[in-house]
Design a protein around this motif. Structure first.
Motif, PDB file in Angstrom:
ATOM      1  N   UNK A   1      25.281 120.223 106.055  1.00 39.39           N
ATOM      2  CA  UNK A   1      23.992 119.523 106.031  1.00 39.39           C
ATOM      3  C   UNK A   1      23.335 119.601 104.659  1.00 39.39           C
ATOM      4  N   UNK A   2      23.428 120.760 104.020  1.00 33.74           N
ATOM      5  CA  UNK A   2      22.872 120.894 102.673  1.00 33.74           C
ATOM      6  C   UNK A   2      23.572 119.937 101.716  1.00 33.74           C
ATOM      7  N   UNK A   3      24.878 119.862 101.816  1.00 29.36           N
ATOM      8  CA  UNK A   3      25.634 118.946 100.975  1.00 29.36           C
ATOM      9  C   UNK A   3      25.249 117.499 101.228  1.00 29.36           C
ATOM     10  N   UNK A   4      25.071 117.136 102.497  1.00 34.25           N
ATOM     11  CA  UNK A   4      24.690 115.759 102.841  1.00 34.25           C
ATOM     12  C   UNK A   4      23.323 115.405 102.261  1.00 34.25           C
ATOM     13  N   UNK A   5      22.375 116.333 102.322  1.00 36.61           N
ATOM     14  CA  UNK A   5      21.032 116.078 101.783  1.00 36.61           C
ATOM     15  C   UNK A   5      21.075 115.869 100.276  1.00 36.61           C
ATOM     16  N   UNK A   6      21.871 116.678  99.584  1.00 34.82           N
ATOM     17  CA  UNK A   6      21.999 116.525  98.139  1.00 34.82           C
ATOM     18  C   UNK A   6      22.648 115.195  97.768  1.00 34.82           C
ATOM     19  N   UNK A   7      23.643 114.793  98.529  1.00 36.59           N
ATOM     20  CA  UNK A   7      24.315 113.512  98.260  1.00 36.59           C
ATOM     21  C   UNK A   7      23.371 112.341  98.526  1.00 36.59           C
ATOM     22  N   UNK A   8      22.570 112.438  99.575  1.00 36.90           N
ATOM     23  CA  UNK A   8      21.606 111.368  99.870  1.00 36.90           C
ATOM     24  C   UNK A   8      20.584 111.240  98.744  1.00 36.90           C
ATOM     25  N   UNK A   9      20.149 112.391  98.220  1.00 37.16           N
ATOM     26  CA  UNK A   9      19.183 112.373  97.111  1.00 37.16           C
ATOM     27  C   UNK A   9      19.795 111.746  95.864  1.00 37.16           C
ATOM     28  N   UNK A  10      21.055 112.052  95.595  1.00 38.90           N
ATOM     29  CA  UNK A  10      21.727 111.489  94.415  1.00 38.90           C
ATOM     30  C   UNK A  10      21.931 109.982  94.562  1.00 38.90           C
ATOM     31  N   UNK A  11      22.285 109.534  95.746  1.00 33.14           N
ATOM     32  CA  UNK A  11      22.471 108.090  95.975  1.00 33.14           C
ATOM     33  C   UNK A  11      21.164 107.335  95.762  1.00 33.14           C
ATOM     34  N   UNK A  12      20.063 107.946  96.180  1.00 35.11           N
ATOM     35  CA  UNK A  12      18.766 107.303  96.015  1.00 35.11           C
ATOM     36  C   UNK A  12      18.356 107.264  94.542  1.00 35.11           C
TER      37      UNK A  12
ATOM     38  N   UNK B   1      20.391 107.645  91.828  1.00 39.75           N
ATOM     39  CA  UNK B   1      21.378 106.980  90.965  1.00 39.75           C
ATOM     40  C   UNK B   1      22.342 106.171  91.829  1.00 39.75           C
ATOM     41  N   UNK B   2      21.920 105.010  92.311  1.00 35.84           N
ATOM     42  CA  UNK B   2      22.729 104.234  93.267  1.00 35.84           C
ATOM     43  C   UNK B   2      24.074 103.771  92.719  1.00 35.84           C
ATOM     44  N   UNK B   3      24.231 103.752  91.404  1.00 33.69           N
ATOM     45  CA  UNK B   3      25.504 103.316  90.844  1.00 33.69           C
ATOM     46  C   UNK B   3      26.532 104.423  90.702  1.00 33.69           C
ATOM     47  N   UNK B   4      26.117 105.669  90.928  1.00 32.92           N
ATOM     48  CA  UNK B   4      27.030 106.797  90.760  1.00 32.92           C
ATOM     49  C   UNK B   4      27.978 106.880  91.958  1.00 32.92           C
ATOM     50  N   UNK B   5      29.280 106.815  91.715  1.00 35.42           N
ATOM     51  CA  UNK B   5      30.259 106.811  92.796  1.00 35.42           C
ATOM     52  C   UNK B   5      30.703 108.205  93.224  1.00 35.42           C
ATOM     53  N   UNK B   6      30.367 109.221  92.464  1.00 31.67           N
ATOM     54  CA  UNK B   6      30.788 110.582  92.833  1.00 31.67           C
ATOM     55  C   UNK B   6      30.255 110.990  94.212  1.00 31.67           C
ATOM     56  N   UNK B   7      29.005 110.660  94.582  1.00 30.63           N
ATOM     57  CA  UNK B   7      28.550 111.026  95.936  1.00 30.63           C
ATOM     58  C   UNK B   7      29.404 110.414  97.043  1.00 30.63           C
ATOM     59  N   UNK B   8      29.914 109.210  96.823  1.00 32.96           N
ATOM     60  CA  UNK B   8      30.745 108.564  97.841  1.00 32.96           C
ATOM     61  C   UNK B   8      32.126 109.215  97.897  1.00 32.96           C
ATOM     62  N   UNK B   9      32.608 109.642  96.751  1.00 31.96           N
ATOM     63  CA  UNK B   9      33.828 110.439  96.690  1.00 31.96           C
ATOM     64  C   UNK B   9      33.639 111.743  97.466  1.00 31.96           C
ATOM     65  N   UNK B  10      32.490 112.388  97.280  1.00 31.73           N
ATOM     66  CA  UNK B  10      32.229 113.654  97.964  1.00 31.73           C
ATOM     67  C   UNK B  10      31.935 113.479  99.444  1.00 31.73           C
ATOM     68  N   UNK B  11      31.502 112.291  99.846  1.00 29.68           N
ATOM     69  CA  UNK B  11      31.353 112.012 101.273  1.00 29.68           C
ATOM     70  C   UNK B  11      32.652 112.289 102.012  1.00 29.68           C
ATOM     71  N   UNK B  12      33.754 112.051 101.326  1.00 31.55           N
ATOM     72  CA  UNK B  12      35.050 112.250 101.976  1.00 31.55           C
ATOM     73  C   UNK B  12      35.328 113.724 102.234  1.00 31.55           C
TER      74      UNK B  12
END
Length: 500
Positions: A46-57, A59-70
């Motif tokens: 859950x902590x990881x998901x919250x950090x990834x959501x914050x990064x997507x918001x 920096x929407x062009x950064x693809x690393x959060x989507x890589x880490x979603x996996x």
């Protein structure tokens, strides 16, 4: 010029025509992404998901959060065994890969991210018996990494996944090597390990990007494929003496301890982990604890195993847990409960894992519980748990002629040989292993093949390479054995080591 350059960059982003320098999509493994990675690989999902959501918001062009979603998908599915999660999250895979395809191809992260996603899903497909999908995605992953290493030889993160995959390809059994050659996949265990070592040596203490991957893979290969258990423990004790706050490393160290005849250490590691709702609920921790406690004949063994059966949402290791409960009650003198859990094996779970296959054969056996030699079973558990004196005392009191069948006699000679080997009496263990092979080579049990594997390893250490090759090949040649996939991989790794 600066204003014009900014305007030009904004126009490119708006029209979706950006190059690497002004990309609408880009790769930035920044501090927040690194924190998310560390949270996910500590199983603080859950902590990881919250950090990834914050990064997507932000920096929407950064693809690393989507890589880490996996990583979220991979670790959650793998460690819970939840088939519904597998089916649900698998439906999003093509969307994720399509998004990663939009990244700049002149970035070394472009192929690496896609390769990692392919590899993780190949593992999950194998986990859920979808072999064709697994083979296709593993091949994609391997070839993408091969391209990335050629295009970006200085990109050190290549070494992590390439090291693991090359080691895995190096253990493909001989009769399947044509598949690797057909798809252009070559590898060796030592070569793969060298890549991981290079990454770990080149990585400073401040650089935590993908480091947990490298540590996990390095320990796995070094321990199981190179049989260098002492070096793995030395590495972990130097760098990761305390893993209470990282549940993935807790899982790793406990698993290694269980496979290294250190049941007490495994139970200590598991019981010291931090307990908090912030961590992913992993029923496999109870399964691991149940195995360790059973090998110690600890009264908590059935508590752990029953908790696993109650909370596990998947099908894997269900039959194995029931078998272990049956063993516990049989040795404890409660034959009714032993019979209950033996019968329970047939009605649930799957036979995908080697442990579950062995449990199924136990349940289907026509030998009544009253005729099973519970002392021999107890000796095996004590040996696997590290209580060698208890094991040897039981074995000394038994006579091969008193055992019910050749399955039991094969187990008896293997256990005697194994205890001697673990106590450092290499010369004394060899006759017992040879006797186990002579009796059990045509039986469906595992102990003749394990004896051949151990003789291969002993002769490898003694630099008797011809004898080592003979015994590794003998192990591979024994068909329809319990734990065959596991034993074959280790035998193949031994042959691979002998080639240098």
């Amino acid at each position: 010029m600066t204003i014009l350059r900014k305007i030009f960059g904004l126009l490119l982003i708006m029209t979706g025509q950006a190059t690497y320098g002004f990309a609408a999509y880009y790769y930035d493994f920044n501090q927040r992404c690194t924190q998310a990675y560390e949270a996910l690989t500590a199983l603080k999902i859950q902590e990881g998901e919250h950090l990834l959501a914050a990064e997507k918001k932000a920096n929407p062009g950064n693809l690393i959060p989507y890589f880490l979603d996996n990583y979220d998908d991979f670790l959650t599915i793998l460690l819970t065994g939840d088939e519904q999660q597998y089916d649900r999250r698998k439906a999003q895979l093509e969307v994720r890969l399509s998004l990663l395809d939009k990244g700049p191809g002149n970035s070394p992260w472009y192929r690496y991210c896609k390769s990692s996603v392919d590899f993780q899903w190949a593992v999950l497909h194998i986990y859920f018996n979808s072999y064709l999908s697994a083979a296709a995605q593993f091949r994609n992953s391997f070839l993408l990494l091969k391209q990335n290493q050629k295009l970006f030889p200085a990109f050190k993160y290549n070494y992590i996944l390439a090291g693991l995959e090359e080691a895995m390809v190096g253990t493909i059994p001989g009769n399947y090597q044509w598949i690797g050659r057909l798809f252009g996949m070559k590898g060796s265990v030592r070569g793969g390990t060298a890549k991981l070592v290079r990454f770990l040596n080149d990585t400073s203490g401040d650089d935590q990007i993908l480091k947990n991957d490298a540590v996990f893979y390095y320990c796995y290969i070094k321990f199981f494929l190179l049989s260098d258990k002492q070096e793995v423990w030395s590495y972990l004790n130097r760098h990761y003496p305390y893993v209470q706050g990282n549940h993935l490393l807790t899982f790793l160290k406990a698993n290694l301890a269980i496979n290294d005849n250190q049941a007490a250490l495994a139970l200590k590691i598991l019981n010291q982990r931090q307990r908090s709702p912030s961590y992913l609920a992993v029923p496999l921790f109870d399964y691991q604890a149940g195995i360790a406690a059973l090998r110690l004949m600890d009264s908590q063994a059935p508590v752990y195993l029953k908790n696993f059966l109650e909370n596990n949402k998947g099908k894997l290791f269900i039959k194995s847990a029931c078998q272990k409960l049956s063993y516990y009650y049989l040795i404890s003198g409660n034959e009714d409960m032993a019979r209950h859990y033996r019968a329970a094996i047939l009605g649930q779970g799957s036979t995908f894992t080697d442990a579950d296959k062995k449990a199924q054969r136990y349940a289907e056996s026509e030998v009544p519980l009253s005729r099973l030699n519970k002392n021999l079973i107890a000796a095996g558990l004590y040996c696997d748990g590290g209580n060698y004196s208890a094991a040897i005392n039981i074995l000394k009191a038994l006579k091969p002629s008193s055992l019910a069948n050749d399955d039991e006699r094969t187990a008896y000679f293997y256990r005697y040989g194994r205890v001697y080997q673990l106590l450092g009496n290499t010369k004394g263990c060899i006759p017992f292993y040879k006797e186990a092979i002579a009796i059990g080579k045509d039986l469906p049990g595992q102990f003749a093949a394990r004896s051949a594997l151990e003789l291969g390893h002993i002769n490898e250490i003694l630099n008797s390479n011809n004898k080592a090759t003979y015994y590794y090949q003998l192990c591979l040649g024994m068909k329809n054995k319990d734990f065959k996939a596991n034993l074959d991989q280790k035998a193949k790794a031994g042959l691979n080591r002998l080639k240098g």
